[in-house]
Design an enzyme around this catalytic site. Structure first.
Site, short mmCIF file in Angstrom:
data_model
loop_
_atom_site.label_atom_id
_atom_site.label_comp_id
_atom_site.label_asym_id
_atom_site.label_seq_id
_atom_site.Cartn_x
_atom_site.Cartn_y
_atom_site.Cartn_z
N HIS B 74 0.82 -1.21 0.00
CA HIS B 74 0.00 0.00 0.00
C HIS B 74 0.86 1.27 0.00
O HIS B 74 0.54 2.25 -0.69
CB HIS B 74 -0.94 -0.05 1.21
N GLU B 77 1.97 1.83 -3.44
CA GLU B 77 0.88 2.38 -4.25
C GLU B 77 0.86 3.91 -4.15
O GLU B 77 0.74 4.62 -5.14
CB GLU B 77 -0.45 1.78 -3.79
N HIS B 78 1.00 4.44 -2.93
CA HIS B 78 1.07 5.90 -2.76
C HIS B 78 2.30 6.48 -3.47
O HIS B 78 2.23 7.53 -4.11
CB HIS B 78 1.16 6.24 -1.27
N GLU B 154 -3.72 7.94 7.25
CA GLU B 154 -4.77 7.11 6.64
C GLU B 154 -5.15 5.98 7.59
O GLU B 154 -6.33 5.64 7.75
CB GLU B 154 -4.29 6.56 5.30
#
Lengths: 445, 451
Positions: B74, B77-78, B154
């Site tokens: 993840h 991904e950012h 997040e």
């Protein structure tokens, strides 16, 4: 119910006037004005590529009209109108919808009471007849009303611990202390508990009428067939609503800071001040200005300064929030409790930088190409297009709006953006609500 | 405007809610081909609006992370938005925004996806950008440090502040124990995620981001020849890496099971759930998948389901009740029961009532015509799914990226159509007999068992 007979009815001729061609590049979306024999109007985009029809409707007026002691009335009506109507009790009504794969539901927001029908073409007549029943003869039997009240109350109780909900409710209450906008449209546990079948019946008879209705339809239906259905579906509604709309109101933005203590690691911050209504001549200019400041992409100043450069937040942004009786510029950001002060500093300094007119031609151009180019991207399902048709009518944008929107945005210039930034952005009037355990934030007295 | 996590069940719901109205035609009828470097391409023409959706799916998600590096899929991904030598300094997002495009990305347990929606004449621009960042990502230590702070915010937003999310994080370790990748959160354990470095991100990138581990999906106002021409130009020249085939995601470790209870002052509505290991499209008795889908629909989907009628309407014990079945995971599937009680009803009463109502289906069988009604409704969903441009792209992309065949989507109507009453009852009996299960309870502090 003799809905099967409906197909045998003589279809009265409808007036269909193709008035607008939305030309993106090659393809086009043609918006037609359909007026039924009785004079009921709908805007239609035909699409016969898939046997599906999406109908969206909205009545002007929503939760803002709920009396203070009956807050949540519009919302409860939306939740119960599809729970039995005419000769069908709740379970029978829901079973027909399920068996025929018909989506029929209602929703309430501050300014609107909305409805949605999505159906296979073969069940369109039956769907619209069920919509007619729900709008004109809802039963509001004891069992479904009690059941939906218990579900809505459970939701209100859960929401009472959700940071975002707490923040928005506090913000709106402070901004509109003596207006329906200041109350949560879901109502309170007490107000929802007290709502009755009589309240719901009165709601339907006094608020839902032909005079405050707009309809958008997209999909596998012809203007002729739609015209006949409009009369059958909406023809027996009263001509005009009898409950008056709420009054216009000026947001009470004073620059106050509210802190609501909640034991969570991240503070949720809602911020905002007075904005403008949809019909304001400055609307497009402020839309572009806000896009540069905090609008919907990975490129706004707030996103760049708060997230990309400093890693203060996961989500941050601001939006125009035009209501029928007032306008707001409204935003939110979530950050670690220890970094709330730093986040607010960056927010306020960006607010001020924009207000002082520090905007480049490049930023303006980028915002305009984005706002122009991204609009058609939503036109990828019948339901999404039908929602746009409703919104165009509600906001009085004209049936040729899709042809002109690009020019409205194109006309925004740098001088205009600087002018509205100075006129609308006032950091000393920026209201802030923080929910969490923010370090070093002193609430206003 | 959020780069999002996507839970397996979201795509599961999409992938399973499909059917074609024409007798046994495929659901979306895509065109497919494979580039010489092994990259699969799926094209779904839809000319309603002059808009195109361009997606690249990597067959790598949180479940593919090395031990101790949870959250790296993840985080990467950012970081994919940071830049390349050709398009440095976040130019990717700026270019797309300048051309009026929308974009985002998501990470699930089984895959990571990147997508842009643009006017159809901008397809070449986004394809050039996406192909460029498949192998040319450049990261500074500062980029990684800042983005790590964003990801931890997040995490705060999605998990730490939400009792139900924290409960789910705790419970999944008991259903998937002993380091099973499904037992950890997609966003990662906080301690591990905090310690991730630039090198960790780049190493995951090198191990998984390659054309022979990716699927290109293009939907909307395009034709196959044009997609082929552009894919040959931008993706085909990227050399394959010859990555090893993904190992099957199975485990023989005994599950911990039992009850996971979370009490929190902020819980104002108690809730209960039971998660039971069941077959997926790849693991276990895969022939039972369609029957489980039908079972979930009739037992616990919506206001006309058996559980809702019995527990919400007839005996008002619950404010909500239902079932979910997740078949589209690369590893094991799950069948889930869930309920929230009305005030004064305990979680034990509600779980008992769910069991009784479920047992009634075993004892009495299906009602006359019940199966036909459920199947008709499920099959109609496919026509609706073709209404939205993106539905087919997500369903097919998710299936292929999880290692399922295209037919699992396209032949879905046939599989549902073939389910008989005995299949549904057999599936139910298998669910009831399955020992691999956990229970969760979300409760307010000091208020007994939800009553």
């Amino acid at each position: 119910m003799n809905w099967r007979m409906k197909k045998l009815y003589v279809i009265l001729l409808a007036v269909a006037l193709p008035l607008s061609l939305l030309s993106f590049q090659a393809a086009a979306v043609e918006v037609e004005r359909v007026v039924s024999p009785q004079g009921i109007e709908a805007w239609l985009v035909q699409d016969h590529s898939n046997p599906v029809v999406s109908v969206r409707l909205a009545f002007r007026g929503g939760a803002e009209m709920d009396p203070a002691d009956k807050a949540g009335l519009a919302n409860l009506a939306a939740s119960t109108m599809d729970e039995g109507a005419g000769e069908f009790d709740s379970q029978t009504f829901q079973q027909i919808l399920a068996d025929q794969s018909i989506t029929l539901r209602f929703s309430a927001s501050n300014d609107r009471f909305g409805g949605e029908v999505t159906t296979l073409t073969e069940n369109l007549d039956q769907s619209m007849d069920l919509l007619r029943l729900a709008l004109t003869q809802p039963r509001f039997d004891d069992e479904p009303v009690a059941r939906l009240k218990s579900q809505l109350i459970a939701g209100i109780q859960s929401d009472s611990q959700r940071p975002g909900k707490l923040a928005y409710n506090a913000f709106f209450k402070a901004m509109f202390p003596d207006h329906g906008y200041g109350r949560d449209s879901d109502g309170t546990v007490e107000s929802v508990t007290g709502l009755t079948q009589a309240d719901l019946k009165a709601f339907v008879h006094t608020r839902l009428a032909r005079g405050n209705l707009v309809v958008g339809v997209v999909g596998d239906v012809t203007p002729e067939r739609l015209g006949a259905l409009l009369d059958k579906t909406f023809g027996t509604l009263p001509a005009q609503p009898t409950t008056p709309r709420a009054a216009d109101v000026v947001p009470n933005a004073t620059g106050r800071v509210q802190v609501i203590e909640l034991d969570v690691p991240q503070s949720t911050i809602v911020f905002g001040q007075a904005g403008l209504k949809r019909d304001d001549p400055d609307f497009y200019t402020v839309l572009v200005m806000n896009h540069i400041l905090g609008g919907g992409s990975f490129t706004s100043r707030l996103y760049e300064e708060i997230r990309e450069k400093r890693g203060l937040a996961y989500s941050v942004g601001s939006d125009l929030y035009p209501l029928d009786h007032a306008g707001l510029i409204l935003g939110s950001v979530g950050t670690e409790n220890a970094r709330v002060a730093e986040t607010l500093d960056v927010l306020r300094s960006e607010w001020t930088r924009m207000a002082t007119g520090d905007v480049s031609a490049q930023e303006l151009n980028n915002a305009k190409t984005y706002i122009t180019g991204s609009f058609p991207l939503t036109f990828t399902s019948t339901g999404a297009i039908a929602r746009v048709l409703v919104s165009m009518q509600i906001n009085g944008l004209g049936i040729d709006y899709l042809d002109h929107r690009k020019a409205y945005i194109g006309a925004v210039d740098l001088a205009g953006v600087k002018r509205v930034a100075a006129e609308y952005l006032h950091v000393d009037k920026l209201d802030i609500v923080v929910v969490g355990k923010p370090a070093g934030i002193v609430p206003s007295p | 405007m959020t780069k999002t996590l996507l839970r397996i069940c979201v795509v599961g719901a999409l992938a399973l809610g499909l059917w074609s109205g024409q007798a046994m035609a495929g659901v979306f009828n895509p065109e497919t081909f494979t580039l010489k470097n092994g990259m699969d391409v799926v094209v779904l023409p839809n000319h309603r609006a002059p808009v195109v959706l361009h997606m690249v799916w990597y067959k790598a998600g949180a479940a593919d992370e090395p031990k101790g590096k949870s959250g790296v899929a993840h985080l990467l991904e950012h970081l994919m938005f940071k830049g390349t030598p050709k398009h440095p300094d976040g130019e990717f997002s700026k270019l797309i925004a300048q051309h009026g495009g929308e974009e985002n990305a998501f990470t699930s347990l089984d895959y990571t996806g990147y997508h842009q929606t643009v006017a159809s004449d901008q397809l070449e621009m986004v394809m050039e950008l996406e192909a460029d960042r498949m192998t040319h990502l450049v990261l500074s230590a500062e980029d990684v440090a800042t983005e790590l702070a964003v990801v931890l915010e997040e995490r705060n937003q999605r998990l730490e502040g939400k009792p139900a999310a924290r409960l789910s994080e705790q419970a999944m370790q008991k259903l998937f124990p002993k380091g099973h990748p499904y037992g950890r959160p997609i966003i990662g354990w906080r301690a591990e995620t905090e310690a991730l470095s630039r090198e960790d991100a780049l190493s995951f990138y090198k191990d998984h981001y390659a054309p022979d581990n990716a699927i290109l999906v293009v939907a909307g106002d395009v034709d196959v020849a044009e997609v082929k021409r552009l894919a040959e130009k931008y993706y085909a020249p990227i050399p394959p890496r010859g990555l090893p085939k993904r190992a099957p995601l199975t485990t023989d470790a005994p599950i911990i099971g039992g009850e996971t209870v979370l009490r929190d002052d902020r819980v104002k509505q108690a809730s209960w759930s039971e998660h039971i290991i069941q077959p997926s499209l790849t693991n276990g008795e895969t022939r039972r998948v369609a029957a489980l889908e039908v079972l979930s629909e009739l037992l616990g989907s919506g206001g006309t389901s058996r559980l809702y009628k019995a527990l919400v309407i007839e005996r008002p014990l619950a404010v909500s009740v239902g079932t979910d079945y997740m078949a589209s995971a690369r590893g094991d599937g799950q069948f889930v029961f869930y309920a929230s009680p009305r005030p004064g009803v305990s979680l034990d009463e509600i779980s008992k009532a769910v069991r009784l109502e479920t047992q009634r289906l075993v004892d009495e069988g299906l009602a006359d015509g019940e199966l036909a009604r459920i199947k008709k409704r499920m099959l109609a969903d496919a026509i609706f799914s073709r209404d939205a441009m993106k539905a087919g792209a997500y369903a097919i992309g998710g299936a292929l990226a999880s290692g399922h065949k295209l037919e699992s989507v396209e032949d879905w109507p046939e599989h549902i159509g073939a389910v008989g009453e005995q299949d549904v009852l057999d599936a139910l009996n298998a669910v009831l007999a399955e020992p691999r299960r956990i229970t969760t309870k979300l409760l307010a502090n000091g208020k007994g068992d939800g009553a």
